[in-house]
Scaffold this motif. Structure first.
Motif, mmCIF file in Angstrom:
data_model
loop_
_atom_site.group_PDB
_atom_site.id
_atom_site.type_symbol
_atom_site.label_atom_id
_atom_site.label_comp_id
_atom_site.label_asym_id
_atom_site.label_seq_id
_atom_site.Cartn_x
_atom_site.Cartn_y
_atom_site.Cartn_z
ATOM 1 N N ALA A 1 0.560 -1.682 -0.147
ATOM 2 C CA ALA A 1 -0.092 0.312 -0.005
ATOM 3 C C ALA A 1 0.887 1.559 -0.073
ATOM 4 O O ALA A 1 2.015 0.979 0.246
ATOM 5 C CB ALA A 1 -1.111 0.233 1.334
ATOM 6 N N ASN A 2 0.313 2.833 -0.163
ATOM 7 C CA ASN A 2 1.008 3.772 -0.912
ATOM 8 C C ASN A 2 0.153 4.920 -0.838
ATOM 9 O O ASN A 2 -1.351 4.737 -1.161
ATOM 10 C CB ASN A 2 2.040 3.564 -2.068
ATOM 11 C CG ASN A 2 1.742 3.808 -3.370
ATOM 12 O OD1 ASN A 2 1.500 2.284 -3.598
ATOM 13 N ND2 ASN A 2 1.206 4.994 -3.758
ATOM 14 N N ALA A 3 0.436 5.717 -0.397
ATOM 15 C CA ALA A 3 -0.305 7.367 0.158
ATOM 16 C C ALA A 3 -0.405 7.710 -1.997
ATOM 17 O O ALA A 3 0.430 7.402 -2.162
ATOM 18 C CB ALA A 3 0.555 8.028 0.405
ATOM 19 N N TYR B 1 -3.503 3.150 -1.736
ATOM 20 C CA TYR B 1 -3.534 2.972 -2.628
ATOM 21 C C TYR B 1 -2.613 1.149 -2.557
ATOM 22 O O TYR B 1 -1.935 0.878 -2.217
ATOM 23 C CB TYR B 1 -2.701 3.417 -3.940
ATOM 24 C CG TYR B 1 -3.204 3.148 -5.359
ATOM 25 C CD1 TYR B 1 -4.303 2.551 -6.606
ATOM 26 C CD2 TYR B 1 -2.303 1.802 -6.098
ATOM 27 C CE1 TYR B 1 -4.272 2.354 -8.005
ATOM 28 C CE2 TYR B 1 -2.451 0.600 -7.113
ATOM 29 C CZ TYR B 1 -3.662 1.040 -7.952
ATOM 30 O OH TYR B 1 -3.519 0.198 -9.056
ATOM 31 N N VAL B 2 -4.256 -0.020 -3.022
ATOM 32 C CA VAL B 2 -3.941 -0.783 -2.295
ATOM 33 C C VAL B 2 -3.234 -1.720 -3.173
ATOM 34 O O VAL B 2 -4.256 -2.215 -3.920
ATOM 35 C CB VAL B 2 -4.658 -1.330 -0.964
ATOM 36 C CG1 VAL B 2 -4.100 -2.763 -0.237
ATOM 37 C CG2 VAL B 2 -4.718 -0.241 0.166
ATOM 38 N N VAL B 3 -2.642 -2.873 -3.222
ATOM 39 C CA VAL B 3 -2.358 -4.090 -4.019
ATOM 40 C C VAL B 3 -2.360 -5.444 -2.778
ATOM 41 O O VAL B 3 -1.286 -5.504 -2.082
ATOM 42 C CB VAL B 3 -1.060 -4.188 -4.858
ATOM 43 C CG1 VAL B 3 -1.132 -5.284 -5.457
ATOM 44 C CG2 VAL B 3 -0.926 -2.703 -6.023
ATOM 45 N N ARG B 4 -3.686 -6.149 -3.089
ATOM 46 C CA ARG B 4 -3.577 -6.775 -1.748
ATOM 47 C C ARG B 4 -3.781 -8.271 -3.050
ATOM 48 O O ARG B 4 -4.629 -8.248 -3.708
ATOM 49 C CB ARG B 4 -4.932 -6.653 -1.102
ATOM 50 C CG ARG B 4 -4.604 -7.879 -0.217
ATOM 51 C CD ARG B 4 -6.429 -7.297 1.379
ATOM 52 N NE ARG B 4 -5.941 -8.551 1.772
ATOM 53 C CZ ARG B 4 -7.041 -8.942 2.093
ATOM 54 N NH1 ARG B 4 -7.139 -9.472 1.195
ATOM 55 N NH2 ARG B 4 -6.873 -9.738 3.797
ATOM 56 N N ALA B 5 -3.386 -9.897 -2.301
ATOM 57 C CA ALA B 5 -2.512 -10.938 -3.140
ATOM 58 C C ALA B 5 -3.302 -11.743 -1.936
ATOM 59 O O ALA B 5 -2.354 -11.986 -1.261
ATOM 60 C CB ALA B 5 -2.085 -11.189 -3.729
ATOM 61 N N VAL B 6 -4.468 -12.955 -2.175
ATOM 62 C CA VAL B 6 -4.072 -14.100 -1.147
ATOM 63 C C VAL B 6 -4.289 -14.951 -1.988
ATOM 64 O O VAL B 6 -4.552 -15.340 -3.152
ATOM 65 C CB VAL B 6 -5.433 -13.850 -0.747
ATOM 66 C CG1 VAL B 6 -5.295 -14.946 0.001
ATOM 67 C CG2 VAL B 6 -5.485 -12.091 -0.502
ATOM 68 N N PHE B 7 -3.003 -15.775 -1.397
ATOM 69 C CA PHE B 7 -2.712 -17.503 -2.195
ATOM 70 C C PHE B 7 -2.993 -18.781 -0.525
ATOM 71 O O PHE B 7 -2.348 -18.655 0.356
ATOM 72 C CB PHE B 7 -1.074 -17.134 -2.246
ATOM 73 C CG PHE B 7 -0.746 -16.096 -3.555
ATOM 74 C CD1 PHE B 7 -0.406 -16.543 -4.603
ATOM 75 C CD2 PHE B 7 -0.200 -14.613 -2.701
ATOM 76 C CE1 PHE B 7 -0.630 -15.499 -5.314
ATOM 77 C CE2 PHE B 7 0.991 -14.292 -3.493
ATOM 78 C CZ PHE B 7 0.136 -14.301 -5.155
ATOM 79 N N PRO B 8 -3.866 -19.538 -1.962
ATOM 80 C CA PRO B 8 -3.543 -20.607 -0.802
ATOM 81 C C PRO B 8 -2.964 -21.920 -0.409
ATOM 82 O O PRO B 8 -1.985 -21.476 -1.990
ATOM 83 C CB PRO B 8 -5.228 -20.934 -1.451
ATOM 84 C CG PRO B 8 -4.587 -20.965 -3.295
ATOM 85 C CD PRO B 8 -4.111 -19.226 -2.717
#
Length: 363
Positions: free
Chosen positions: A311-313, A351-358
């Motif tokens: 995340a970044n402003a 501004y958020v980049v969010r990845a979820v991995f099983p």
């Protein structure tokens, strides 16, 4: 199985006709029941031993003329399986000898009838069998041509891919490698002639990053130019390198806050590689589109899943050019690893980049 059922039905039908003829008094031979059984067996074996079955059927018809009905189907099978070769000729001669020895008319009218019957019982099955044989040969030839055309197409496509990979490798070497080498050389010169320690440190960071980029670029060029008998792969980035990515950007002057679990979780190779590339691309985008803004990198475990968040402003863009495929590439990597990606503002000014991995056993 279908052919066996067809042969069984045919054998039963012919045997039924012979039985009706025998019961009605038409040339009833001795032991005609054995003749019917022999016809049944020979018709069932005609595809496996066509010529032997034909000769046996001719001998049987010699002693039991009603069995000549079954020779029609046997002759057809010999012609269809062997084609215009000597087995078909032997079958025709054997059937003709038996027919002439069985039927010997005494007048011209009788010979005309015998000739007509022979034309029906010899020429028709022979021509039908030869036609089926030629049809099978033609179908096999068409299949071979289709297979050859497919192999040729695959070979041409492979050659085109190889040529395109080498062209890309040349362009990357001539353009990208040249530019990055100039950056590394200029950064090295600046670090030597820097007027103060802070400038020297930043120049050294730029030089090290450029040298690392050249090393990775060299590996990519090697993969692009690899031969089929000399497989090579790029060194696989792992989850361990995420902290180094954030550290390199922080050394260049960025405000990066890193939070990773200690120890790092054991993840599949494809998940570790995807997580590394996601963080790398997100940090690059943050430095490009919001220079000077605080950046937060966080790795965590949530109910058996690996969560990667950068995340970044939001801030003013640095004006650096971009290809526009960063988010597309991240989404493709996450999807191939079996995860999910969410990119965009979170409503609080970040501004958020969010990845979820099983993870294995956790999904």
């Amino acid at each position: 199985m279908r052919l066996l059922l067809l042969d069984a039905c045919l054998a039963i039908a012919v045997a039924g006709v012979l039985a009706l003829e025998a019961l009605n008094g038409v040339s009833r031979p001795a032991l005609w029941q054995l003749t019917i059984v022999a016809v049944l067996v020979l018709l069932l074996l005609r595809r496996r031993f066509p010529l032997v079955t034909m000769l046996a059927m001719a001998v049987l018809a010699w002693f039991a003329p009603p069995a000549q009905l079954a020779t029609i189907f046997t002759l057809y099978t010999v012609a269809a399986l062997r084609g215009p070769k000597w087995p078909a000729a032997v079958a025709v001669v054997a059937d003709l000898v038996v027919a002439l020895a069985t039927y010997q008319p005494s007048d011209l009218r009788g010979w005309e009838v015998v000739g007509f019957v022979l034309a029906l019982t010899l020429l028709l099955p022979l021509l039908a069998g030869l036609w089926m044989h030629q049809r099978a040969v033609l179908v096999d030839a068409l299949h071979d041509r289709a297979d050859q055309a497919e192999r040729t197409r695959d070979l041409l496509a492979e050659r085109a891919v190889t040529a395109e990979r080498r062209r890309i490798a040349r362009e990357m070497h001539d353009v990208v490698a040249h530019r990055v080498s100039i950056v590394a050389l200029q950064a090295g010169a600046l670090s030597v002639r820097a007027p103060d320690e802070e400038t020297a440190r930043l120049a050294e960071v730029i030089r090290e990053s450029s040298a690392a980029a050249l090393t990775e670029l060299r590996d990519i060029l090697r993969v692009l130019r690899e031969q089929e008998n000399e497989p090579k792969t790029l060194p696989s980035p792992t989850l361990d390198g995420v902290a180094q990515l954030a550290g390199d950007l922080a050394a260049a002057g960025a405000d990066v806050d890193t939070e990773v679990p200690d120890p790092l979780p054991q993840v599949p190779e494809k998940v570790g590689r995807a997580a590394y590339r996601i963080v790398q691309e997100a940090l690059t985008n943050a430095a490009k589109h919001a220079p000077g803004a605080p950046i937060r990198v966080r790795l965590s475990l949530d109910r058996g899943k690996l969560v990667v968040e950068v995340a970044n402003a939001l801030g003013a863009s640095a004006g650096l050019p971009g290809a526009g495929y960063g988010v597309i590439g991240m989404r493709e990597r996450v999807t191939l690893a079996g995860g999910a990606l969410r990119v965009g503002p979170d409503g609080s000014g970040d501004y958020v980049v969010r990845a979820v991995f099983p993870l294995a056993g956790g999904a």
